[in-house]
Design a protein around this motif. Sequence first.
Motif, PDB file in Angstrom:
ATOM      1  N   ILE A   7       0.841  -1.204   0.000  1.00 17.80           N
ATOM      2  CA  ILE A   7       0.000   0.000   0.000  1.00 17.80           C
ATOM      3  C   ILE A   7       0.876   1.254   0.000  1.00 17.80           C
ATOM      4  O   ILE A   7       0.618   2.210  -0.730  1.00 17.80           O
ATOM      5  N   HIS A   8       1.920   1.225   0.804  1.00 17.32           N
ATOM      6  CA  HIS A   8       2.840   2.367   0.846  1.00 17.32           C
ATOM      7  C   HIS A   8       3.477   2.603  -0.522  1.00 17.32           C
ATOM      8  O   HIS A   8       3.615   3.742  -0.976  1.00 17.32           O
ATOM      9  N   LYS A   9       3.812   1.528  -1.210  1.00 19.99           N
ATOM     10  CA  LYS A   9       4.473   1.636  -2.521  1.00 19.99           C
ATOM     11  C   LYS A   9       3.503   2.058  -3.632  1.00 19.99           C
ATOM     12  O   LYS A   9       3.847   2.869  -4.495  1.00 19.99           O
ATOM     13  N   TYR A  10       2.293   1.486  -3.609  1.00 21.48           N
ATOM     14  CA  TYR A  10       1.382   1.660  -4.746  1.00 21.48           C
ATOM     15  C   TYR A  10       0.070   2.352  -4.377  1.00 21.48           C
ATOM     16  O   TYR A  10      -0.939   2.163  -5.045  1.00 21.48           O
ATOM     17  N   ASN A  15      -6.801   3.503  -4.357  1.00 25.68           N
ATOM     18  CA  ASN A  15      -7.980   4.202  -3.835  1.00 25.68           C
ATOM     19  C   ASN A  15      -8.102   4.075  -2.314  1.00 25.68           C
ATOM     20  O   ASN A  15      -9.175   3.761  -1.779  1.00 25.68           O
ATOM     21  N   ILE A  16      -6.994   4.303  -1.638  1.00 24.23           N
ATOM     22  CA  ILE A  16      -6.979   4.290  -0.176  1.00 24.23           C
ATOM     23  C   ILE A  16      -6.664   5.697   0.306  1.00 24.23           C
ATOM     24  O   ILE A  16      -5.648   6.286  -0.079  1.00 24.23           O
ATOM     25  N   ASP A  17      -7.538   6.226   1.135  1.00 32.63           N
ATOM     26  CA  ASP A  17      -7.385   7.587   1.640  1.00 32.63           C
ATOM     27  C   ASP A  17      -6.068   7.749   2.391  1.00 32.63           C
ATOM     28  O   ASP A  17      -5.646   6.855   3.132  1.00 32.63           O
ATOM     29  N   LYS A  18      -5.415   8.872   2.200  1.00 33.34           N
ATOM     30  CA  LYS A  18      -4.107   9.097   2.820  1.00 33.34           C
ATOM     31  C   LYS A  18      -4.174   9.137   4.350  1.00 33.34           C
ATOM     32  O   LYS A  18      -3.156   8.963   5.022  1.00 33.34           O
ATOM     33  N   ASN A  19      -5.362   9.351   4.887  1.00 29.98           N
ATOM     34  CA  ASN A  19      -5.517   9.391   6.345  1.00 29.98           C
ATOM     35  C   ASN A  19      -5.871   8.031   6.944  1.00 29.98           C
ATOM     36  O   ASN A  19      -6.051   7.917   8.157  1.00 29.98           O
ATOM     37  N   SER A  20      -5.989   7.014   6.105  1.00 27.40           N
ATOM     38  CA  SER A  20      -6.343   5.681   6.594  1.00 27.40           C
ATOM     39  C   SER A  20      -5.221   5.085   7.434  1.00 27.40           C
ATOM     40  O   SER A  20      -4.032   5.304   7.155  1.00 27.40           O
ATOM     41  N   LYS A  21      -5.599   4.323   8.435  1.00 29.00           N
ATOM     42  CA  LYS A  21      -4.633   3.530   9.200  1.00 29.00           C
ATOM     43  C   LYS A  21      -4.343   2.280   8.383  1.00 29.00           C
ATOM     44  O   LYS A  21      -5.230   1.473   8.124  1.00 29.00           O
TER      45      LYS A  21
END
Length: 359
Positions: A7-10, A15-21
């Motif tokens: 997730i950090h790489k791609y 479509n993952i919100d930047k504020n998501s844990k």
Amino acid sequence: MLWQGLIHKYQKYLNIDKNSKIISICEGNTPLIKAPAIEKICGVKNLSVYLKFEGANPSGSFKDRGMTVAITKAINSGLHTMVCASTGNTSASAAAYTAYARSVGFENAKCVVLIPDGYVALGKLAQAIAYGSKIVQINGNFDKALDIVKELSKEAGIALVNSVNPDRIEGQKTAAFEVCEQLGKSPDILSIPVGNAGNITAYWKGFCEYFAEGSINKKPQMIGFQAAGSAPIVLGKAVENPETIATAIRIGNPASWQSAVNAAKESNGYIDAVTDEEIISAYKLIHSSQGVCCEPASAASVAGLIKSAKLGKIPENSTIICILTGNGLKDPETAIKTNEFKPMKAEANIDSVVKALGL
């Protein structure tokens, strides 16, 4: 740089919100291994074969790619009970990521798993138990279990994390990105086992996205392989009682059936079947000649490539990726049962050991 997970790489593709844990156990970044023994047995001129070893993921299978995304999205949307049907790898992965979620502030996260009684390799079952999931063994096959968990997921607070969840496909497509980056180009052909058919769907989606943005200049031909005793796509009809030694692809009515057919068709590829004998032959070759430990279902990709080569379907000068979907340590019983090399016994002295070895 320290690898922090896919997730950090791609993230821009997911479509993952930047504020998501982020719920990640540093999955992805798996090895791409040259396979000279497989090149040789295929007998095709100037063939380059690589093994994408997804058994190096944290829970030992490619399922971790989809699970990090599915559980991250579920947890951040307030769903704290994960449910899945599984032939083993999905349950291990879902249980692992749920356990990690509990360690990063989601203490009420739970995992519920339905598995077919007697048809899950011991290593996978042990993982699900160790990670703390609730396990129900049903008197029925995977397809029945999937029907039940679909119903369960309609209850409040429950997230279905099988590959019918589109977030799983989104995570799994990142393996296609990695393959292109590791090779420095798109492969000519990608060979992959087909069970519930989410993975071939995901790889094709990944290749199409990279092609559309110009990161690669062509898309590979997709060739997928089912076990002959569990080959509904090849037969064109559901298999009520699928049977194969490759338990991870023992699925009679794949959830991603049509999208798998589309991936094969759009790439000018195909989906075929390989017998258990062909799977075990490839399984032994991968272990004894490549030094890679994979589960039987993984070997369907290599068995299928070898079969295709013998039928003249593999062009000269091709670069081919075979996907090894899971780690062999998940199914130690098959390794022991199918191998002629058995442990020898000797007394605890050098003479007895020399005698046992026939030196």
